[in-house]
Design an enzyme around this catalytic site. Structure first.
Site, short mmCIF file in Angstrom:
data_model
loop_
_atom_site.label_atom_id
_atom_site.label_comp_id
_atom_site.label_asym_id
_atom_site.label_seq_id
_atom_site.Cartn_x
_atom_site.Cartn_y
_atom_site.Cartn_z
N GLU A 1 0.83 -1.21 0.00
CA GLU A 1 0.00 0.00 0.00
C GLU A 1 0.87 1.26 0.00
O GLU A 1 0.55 2.25 -0.68
CB GLU A 1 -0.91 0.03 1.24
CG GLU A 1 -1.74 -1.22 1.43
CD GLU A 1 -1.06 -2.23 2.34
OE1 GLU A 1 -1.73 -2.71 3.27
OE2 GLU A 1 0.13 -2.53 2.13
N SER B 1 19.66 -43.51 -7.94
CA SER B 1 18.44 -42.74 -8.21
C SER B 1 18.62 -41.65 -9.26
O SER B 1 17.66 -40.93 -9.55
CB SER B 1 17.93 -42.10 -6.91
OG SER B 1 18.91 -41.21 -6.38
N LEU C 1 21.28 -29.02 -2.26
CA LEU C 1 20.03 -28.44 -1.71
C LEU C 1 19.93 -26.94 -1.98
O LEU C 1 19.43 -26.18 -1.15
CB LEU C 1 19.92 -28.71 -0.20
CG LEU C 1 19.91 -30.18 0.23
CD1 LEU C 1 19.78 -30.28 1.74
CD2 LEU C 1 18.79 -30.96 -0.46
#
Length: 354
Positions: free
Chosen positions: A46, A162, A198
């Site tokens: 605002e 993986s 990460l």
């Protein structure tokens, strides 16, 4: 209000522990100014819009995605500046859940003779700030879990291999999603097996890193520590952790949190409450299977991102995405609702709320 929401979204991943907020000032049938909250400690939406509008704000209409703040925090109350500006009408998407403001600014605007409408596109505004609302109402971080799996629900072969189950577009998107959260959380087995960095994509984002490691087996030279402020890294341990190792990490500047034990590991609920006290409002839990399983069992997961690759391992000994729930009745399995599907390269992302 849609324009205000679009402006608010520009602050995604940048405003914590504050909410994302957008504001638009309209005079007649023209937009004269707009703004959004860029980061904690800077002007609220605002105020940005009012400064841009200047004298044109007098007699104008303000659209804002969240009730203007009533209290002194890192910045002064926005509601007073709105009243001083000569704005004649305010349209608000949703009430601020923070008890320091909740409904107070709306009442003050109305007492000042400013017409105030509440609830326009409320659902969209609430979804945008779902992490802020959880943090404020429950003093807990909004927690999402993420896994990348085959069609038969496997995240790695029986031997632990993986890389890479999902395609490059899916991995790139997953990296972008990280930047929407305050912190990434993994179990120590993920660190030992994959040695992940990460990191997110943005260089200007101080992404916190959390390792759940009851016995403190995290290697001193793990890649996740490279090139980051040690104060942004947290290791959650129990009393099983060797005192010498705890001292060594703390001397390096890493936050080691000694947690109560639960079911032989870290009490995750206690940990999340402790992290909320550090103003961590949202966490992306990226594994492993036992950490996610424990979080689901404790009803600590709010949202799930499941990246599914068009592959089938077909090995009962391969690692599954979630472990430890042991539901004996299929009707008592964890369910997801409000599902969305997205195609990412050859993969599919399923997103849902627990």
């Amino acid at each position: 209000m849609r324009k205000a929401l679009a402006l608010a979204a520009k602050g995604k991943g940048r405003t914590s522990p504050n909410p994302m907020v957008g504001a638009v000032i309209v005079k007649g049938d023209r937009v004269v100014a707009g703004g959004w909250h860029k980061r904690c400690g800077t002007d609220h939406a605002e105020i940005v819009a009012l400064k841009k509008a200047g004298a044109r704000a007098r007699g104008a209409k303000l659209y804002v995605t969240l009730e203007p703040c009533f209290h002194y925090g890192r910045t002064p109350p926005c509601v007073d500046k709105i009243i001083e500006s000569g704005i004649r009408e305010v349209v608000i998407a949703m009430v601020d859940p923070n008890p320091l403001t909740r409904g107070k600014s709306i009442a003050k605007l109305r007492r000042a003779g400013i017409k105030t409408t509440v609830g326009v596109l409320r659902a969209q505004a609430a979804k945008m700030n779902e992490a802020f609302e959880k943090y404020i109402r429950h003093k807990m971080p909004f927690t999402a879990a993420k896994c990348a799996q085959t069609l038969d629900g496997k995240i790695a072969t029986a031997g632990g291999q993986s890389r890479w189950i999902t395609s490059a577009p899916a991995r790139a998107y997953a990296h972008r999603v990280r930047d929407e959260f305050d912190a990434i959380c993994v179990g120590v087995n993920t660190v030992l097996r994959d040695d992940p960095r990460l990191n997110g994509q943005r260089q200007d984002k101080r992404l916190k890193k959390i390792i759940v490691d009851s016995s403190l087996r995290t290697p001193w030279n793990a890649r996740l520590f490279a090139g980051v402020d040690p104060a942004d890294c947290f290791i959650a341990v129990t009393k099983k952790a060797p005192a010498a190792a705890v001292k060594r990490f703390r001397q390096r500047g890493v936050n080691v949190i000694v947690c109560p034990a639960k079911a032989g590991g870290v009490d995750l609920k206690w940990l999340l409450k402790a992290l909320a006290k550090e103003e961590i409002t949202s966490i992306l839990m990226e594994g492993g299977a036992h950490v996610i399983g424990s979080a689901l069992k404790g009803r600590l997961v709010d949202k799930f991102y499941i990246y599914i690759a068009p592959r089938i391992l077909g090995d009962q000994n391969a690692l599954g995405a979630v472990a430890g729930l042991k539901a004996l009745d299929v009707n008592k399995a964890v369910r997801l609702k409000d599902l969305t599907l997205r195609k990412l390269g050859e993969d599919i992302l399923v997103t849902g709320y627990v």
